[in-house]
Design an enzyme around this catalytic site. Structure first.
Site, short mmCIF file in Angstrom:
data_model
loop_
_atom_site.label_atom_id
_atom_site.label_comp_id
_atom_site.label_asym_id
_atom_site.label_seq_id
_atom_site.Cartn_x
_atom_site.Cartn_y
_atom_site.Cartn_z
N HIS A 461 10.29 -2.74 -6.61
CA HIS A 461 9.54 -3.00 -5.38
C HIS A 461 8.56 -1.85 -5.10
CE1 HIS A 461 9.12 -4.56 -1.16
NE2 HIS A 461 8.82 -3.28 -0.95
N GLU A 462 9.09 -0.64 -5.07
CA GLU A 462 8.22 0.50 -4.74
C GLU A 462 7.18 0.73 -5.83
OE1 GLU A 462 8.16 1.52 -1.85
OE2 GLU A 462 10.04 0.65 -1.17
N HIS A 465 4.21 -1.39 -5.13
CA HIS A 465 3.30 -0.70 -4.21
C HIS A 465 2.48 0.35 -4.96
CE1 HIS A 465 4.45 -2.35 -0.37
NE2 HIS A 465 5.70 -1.94 -0.43
N HIS A 468 -0.41 -1.05 -6.74
CA HIS A 468 -1.48 -1.38 -5.79
C HIS A 468 -2.36 -0.16 -5.52
CE1 HIS A 468 -2.32 -4.05 -1.97
NE2 HIS A 468 -3.35 -3.99 -2.79
#
Length: 673
Positions: A461-462, A465, A468
């Site tokens: 998940h991190e 990010h 991104h």
């Protein structure tokens, strides 16, 4: 002596020189950076030349360069490696930086110049990026109060300053509660606990100077303790401490801060002409209206609650079979759910962990990024802010893309949870700048560190990010990376979680840390077959927090937020054996700052998109379909906030999604309430 924070950094990739930065460097560095920013703002405001995009918007874009650099270092350190000096400086800086933000946002001369540009924008021959930046600057200033009367602007400054002060106090109170509590465990108390948890408890006890193992409020410790401890009394004691963070009644009690925060947010929204804070906050999000948020959340609430209540009956029967009379309590759920999972899916969390070492999961995340986007990762031997932190150079086709820092282990100096941040964001204007991105987690340290399945999902998940931020390819820093609508920002992170569960990824990377043998096929199949297990519980605890957050910010603020929390939970029929994921006094997403205020729903809003987006890969025939990967990069990961979020998603998928894929992904599509 030259302040290193204000000097050019002759370091690899211009990384902060962590080995020579001292806490005492920060105060003069902030003072100098604020002085430089104020001077540039005054120059823009007093420019005798007619307003142009260059002398106004682009000048503003570079006005805070030094401040951004100093703040990028300080606030990352304050979150991941807190010291008493840094915490004191946080408290000191909060009103000063709030005053600067108000000074910048409420400057009438600057706003007049931007209004001139806005009114004549059709004749300015701006690029699409420039049009977008002009819109965002004007909208941001209007929403900050630039058009207010002098009296209302003065009150806005007071509100902003106070919110900054109490937001800092909230987060520091929470960290203090998490840091101070522990429970000594006798050898007999370790019965039933898996080896990794016993080792971690012993290590924590040694670190605290205790004679034996201890349990703390680190999520990576307390959650497995609640899963595996057969001692119901100890589970209750640990659980009550976990949910009581921020409401101890002492100096670290956050309840008064919550009430004041909600009142100030409501007043600020009304100063700007909005009915309430939710209407203000959601205006610029994809959802637009609180009613749209509530509609989505309640669509999911009904089947989630029905599933949770059915599950509770089965777990309560297991409780009674163990000789405990009465009802299933919140400290019982994880324990009996783990037992049920082992029985129904033949899946033991402790049996999984040897195949989910931290090193293997980092390699898996990197490998997926390589297959999807061509990224390569080379370890860097550079000074960092803590011995546990590690760095990699990220390249594509031999060209430098970013530096990625991973800081994975729990420690008392680090706030709880997991997050992505940036020491430096990507930009082209004002000098090409490559990003320096950091992922911070709170995994239990071990030799080697072994992750739970939830831990591994958190890592992916991190890292979503992080992608991104690292793959951003925009002109202006203001719209770089994760500078997007709050209910869009979780799309890349939640989407990336899907690759962890791709069978070929597990087959390649989920290998036993001792033998190197791959996870047995039957274990992998049982793991994937249990993907929707206990989704009633996890969906209910999340939705309860999201609905309370939304209610707090709609209408008049509650005089007693805890009473309002109880009213909301009663109204939606919260199952008694489940509690909110984040009860109000420790709801850091909402009260440590304003980022997720009236916006905690955004995880589910983004999940609607991430479930639909991964279906696009499946429809293309492969989780690594090159065409879909290129589209994901082109239309979402590289664009930052340079285009409205709904336009980006339509460009990627051709349409906006409904909640059907989300319900299917959570196994709630066939549940009847």
């Amino acid at each position: 002596m030259t302040n290193v924070l204000l000097s050019d950094w002759a370091t690899p990739f211009s990384l902060p020189p962590f080995d020579v930065i001292r806490d005492e460097d920060f105060t003069p560095a902030f003072e100098n950076a604020l002085e430089a920013a104020r001077a540039r703002l005054a120059e823009i405001a007093g420019n005798p030349e007619p307003a142009s995009f260059s002398n106004t918007i682009e000048a503003l874009e570079l006005a805070e360069d030094e401040l951004n650099r100093v703040a990028g270092v300080f606030y990352n350190l304050a979150g991941a490696e807190a010291t008493p000096a840094r915490e004191a400086l946080q408290r000191e800086l909060a009103p000063k930086l709030a005053a600067w933000n108000s000074e910048r946002s409420l400057n009438p001369e600057v706003f007049a110049r931007i209004e001139t540009l806005w009114e004549s924008r059709g004749s300015l021959d701006l690029t699409a990026d420039q049009e977008r930046l002009l819109l965002l600057y004007r909208r941001g200033l209007v929403r900050a109060g630039a058009g207010l009367s002098a009296e209302k602007a003065a009150r806005m400054r007071e509100i902003n300053s106070r919110l900054a002060v109490i937001g800092t106090a909230f987060s520091q109170n929470l960290l203090a509660d998490e840091r101070s509590w522990f429970m000594d465990l006798a050898e007999a108390d370790l019965e039933g606990l898996p080896e990794f948890l016993v080792t971690a408890a012993r290590d924590e006890g040694a670190a605290r100077g205790r004679p034996g193992p201890v349990m703390t409020l680190s999520r990576s410790l307390i959650v497995p303790f609640l899963q595996f401890s057969s001692r119901r009394d100890l589970r209750e004691q640990a659980f009550r401490a976990w949910v009581a963070r921020g409401e101890s009644g002492g100096e670290t009690d956050n309840r008064a801060i919550v009430a004041e925060t909600l009142a100030l947010r409501h007043e600020r929204a009304q100063l700007l002409g909005y009915a309430d804070f939710a209407a203000f906050k959601l205006e610029t999000e994809m959802a637009k209206q609180p009613e749209a948020v509530e509609e989505l959340l309640m669509q999911v609430w009904a089947p989630a609650k029905a599933q949770a209540e059915a599950d509770a009956k089965r777990l309560e029967a297991m409780l009674h079979a163990d000789g405990h009379n009465g009802v299933l309590e919140p400290w019982d759920w994880r324990y009996y759910s783990e037992k049920r999972r082992r029985a129904e899916h033949d899946l033991d969390e402790a049996a999984l962990k040897p195949y989910l070492s931290l090193e293997a999961m980092i390699a898996a995340a990197f490998d997926c990024a390589n297959r999807l986007f061509g990224l390569e990762f080379r370890p860097l031997d550079v000074p960092l802010y803590h011995p546990d932190a590690r760095a990699w150079e990220v390249t594509k086709g031999g060209a430098h893309v970013a530096v990625f820092i991973g800081d994975y282990f729990a420690r008392s100096s680090k706030r709880s949870g997991a997050w992505m941040s940036a020491f430096r964001n990507q930009r082209k204007f004002g000098g090409r700048q490559s990003p320096v991105i950091v992922n911070v987690c709170n995994f239990v340290k071990g030799d080697p560190a072994l992750l739970s399945w939830d831990d591994a999902r958190t890592l992916f998940h991190e890292f979503g990010h992080a992608l991104h931020g690292m793959l951003s390819d925009v002109t202006y820093e203001s719209v770089s990376g994760t500078s997007v609508a709050r209910d869009f920002v979780e799309l890349p992170s939640q989407l990336y979680e899907h690759w962890l569960a791709v069978p070929e990824v597990l087959e390649k990377h989920a290998r036993h840390y001792k033998t190197g043998a791959p996870m047995p096929a039957d274990l992998r199949e049982r793991l994937l077959g249990a993907q929707t297990y206990d989704q009633g519980f996890s969906t209910v605890e999340y939705l309860a927090s999201a609905l309370v957050d939304l209610d707090f910010h709609r209408g008049a603020p509650p005089a007693d937020p805890m009473a309002r929390q109880a009213e909301v939970l009663a109204r939606i029929g919260m199952p008694r054996s489940i509690v909110m994921r984040h009860a109000t006094p420790h709801f850091g997403h909402v009260f440590s700052g304003g980022g997720y205020a009236a916006g905690y729903y955004s995880y589910m809003w983004s999940e609607v998109m991430d479930a639909d987006a991964f279906e696009a890969f499946e429809e293309a025939g492969s989780a690594f379909d090159p065409g879909m990967a290129a589209a994901l990069y082109e239309h979402i990961l590289s664009k930052g906030g340079s285009v409205e979020a709904d336009e980006l998603y339509r460009a990627f998928r051709g349409r906006l999604p409904g909640p059907e894929a989300l319900l299917k992904g959570r196994g709630l599509d066939k549940v009847t309430s």
